[in-house]
Motif scaffolding. Structure first.
Motif, PDB file in Angstrom:
ATOM      1  N   THR A   1     -34.241 -71.533  20.078  1.00  0.00           N
ATOM      2  CA  THR A   1     -34.549 -71.087  18.572  1.00  0.00           C
ATOM      3  C   THR A   1     -33.382 -70.584  18.047  1.00  0.00           C
ATOM      4  OG1 THR A   1     -36.754 -70.385  19.372  1.00  0.00           O
ATOM      5  CG2 THR A   1     -35.930 -69.126  17.277  1.00  0.00           C
ATOM      6  N   ASN A   2     -33.139 -70.938  16.828  1.00  0.00           N
ATOM      7  CA  ASN A   2     -31.939 -70.480  15.963  1.00  0.00           C
ATOM      8  C   ASN A   2     -32.375 -69.985  14.578  1.00  0.00           C
ATOM      9  OD1 ASN A   2     -30.754 -73.096  17.642  1.00  0.00           O
ATOM     10  ND2 ASN A   2     -29.290 -71.816  17.457  1.00  0.00           N
ATOM     11  N   PHE A   3     -31.977 -68.924  14.163  1.00  0.00           N
ATOM     12  CA  PHE A   3     -32.015 -68.349  12.868  1.00  0.00           C
ATOM     13  C   PHE A   3     -30.595 -68.200  12.224  1.00  0.00           C
ATOM     14  CE2 PHE A   3     -32.058 -65.175   9.642  1.00  0.00           C
ATOM     15  CZ  PHE A   3     -33.040 -65.470   8.897  1.00  0.00           C
TER      16      PHE A   3
ATOM     17  N   TYR B   1     -33.768 -72.166  10.046  1.00  0.00           N
ATOM     18  CA  TYR B   1     -34.718 -71.775  11.076  1.00  0.00           C
ATOM     19  C   TYR B   1     -35.084 -72.997  11.908  1.00  0.00           C
ATOM     20  CZ  TYR B   1     -37.993 -69.432  14.066  1.00  0.00           C
ATOM     21  OH  TYR B   1     -38.969 -69.007  15.197  1.00  0.00           O
TER      22      TYR B   1
ATOM     23  N   SER C   1     -36.885 -74.303  16.015  1.00  0.00           N
ATOM     24  CA  SER C   1     -37.226 -74.101  17.208  1.00  0.00           C
ATOM     25  C   SER C   1     -37.814 -75.221  17.813  1.00  0.00           C
ATOM     26  CB  SER C   1     -38.318 -72.714  17.141  1.00  0.00           C
ATOM     27  OG  SER C   1     -39.437 -73.299  16.119  1.00  0.00           O
TER      28      SER C   1
ATOM     29  N   PHE D   1     -40.423 -64.224   9.600  1.00  0.00           N
ATOM     30  CA  PHE D   1     -39.858 -64.351  10.718  1.00  0.00           C
ATOM     31  C   PHE D   1     -39.795 -62.771  11.648  1.00  0.00           C
ATOM     32  CE2 PHE D   1     -37.710 -66.900   7.451  1.00  0.00           C
ATOM     33  CZ  PHE D   1     -37.763 -68.110   8.048  1.00  0.00           C
TER      34      PHE D   1
ATOM     35  N   VAL E   1     -36.376 -60.406  14.899  1.00  0.00           N
ATOM     36  CA  VAL E   1     -35.159 -60.448  14.204  1.00  0.00           C
ATOM     37  C   VAL E   1     -34.294 -59.446  14.699  1.00  0.00           C
ATOM     38  CG1 VAL E   1     -33.647 -60.751  12.101  1.00  0.00           C
ATOM     39  CG2 VAL E   1     -35.933 -61.855  12.167  1.00  0.00           C
TER      40      VAL E   1
END
Length: 211
Positions: free
Chosen positions: A76-78, A87, A89, A136, A139
């Motif tokens: 998962t990347n934000f 975003y 995932s 989101f 965070v």
């Protein structure tokens, strides 16, 4: 893993690349610790030995749950770049959201008292994109992320106006282009999406006032 550089556009940089907060692991971690404690009590006893197999199964299930949760965390990347919010995932199947910075309207964050202590929180982004409103959770330091998004939005806007100014101020013979030529160039930038309708109208009026 880090956000793949091959997915970045030309001259696009990464300002933030975040994983979910460690609190993302809390449910399976607490379950695993509880199962291990229960297993220790069962295996240490003599009169409840028939529970050893069921408890062992519970521990294995909790381990599997933790492993799946870790895989989700790792994939998962934000991401906040100089051009967009991204975003992504998914372990086997992938899903993602991309919001251009110029389409972001507002950025909200919320934290409970406990979340403020551990440095976690929720982030809500409202934009003019098709997604509209995106939330989101988990965070890391959402207040700092909010500030970084606003900073990148401002810098992105400055770069856009620098490109517009450079384009309008350029001419083949080195002299300032005529006002009609500048308006035509400005209209081309509008068609390419580099300036909005409102920006085009305001700049066009400024040029017409100079005639």
């Amino acid at each position: 893993m880090a956000f793949p550089k091959k997915l970045l556009r030309e001259n696009e940089g990464v300002a933030l690349d975040l994983r979910p907060h460690w609190w993302f692991f809390a449910p399976p971690l607490f379950a695993l610790v509880g199962a291990i404690v229960l297993g220790a009590l069962v295996w240490a006893g003599t009169d409840i030995s028939w529970l050893q197999v069921p408890v062992g199964v519970v521990i294995l299930v909790c381990l599997l749950w933790f492993g799946v949760r870790y895989a989700r965390w790792a994939t998962t990347n934000f991401v906040v770049t100089t051009d967009r919010l991204i975003y992504r995932s998914g372990v086997l199947s992938k899903s993602g959201i991309e919001i251009p910075l110029e389409r972001v309207n507002t950025v909200h964050f919320s934290q409970s008292i406990f979340e403020r202590i551990v440095g976690s929180g929720d982030l809500v982004i409202e934009s003019a994109s098709e997604q509209g409103r995106q939330a989101f959770s988990n965070v890391n330091h959402p207040d700092a992320v909010q500030n970084e998004i606003h900073r990148q939005m401002e810098e992105n806007e400055n770069r856009k106006f620098d490109r517009v100014s450079a384009s309008l101020g350029s001419a083949d013979d080195g002299r300032e282009a005529s006002i009609p030529a500048q308006i035509r160039e400005l209209d081309e930038l509008r068609k390419q999406g580099l300036v909005s309708e409102a920006e085009f109208a305001a700049k066009k009026q400024q040029l017409l006032d100079r005639m």
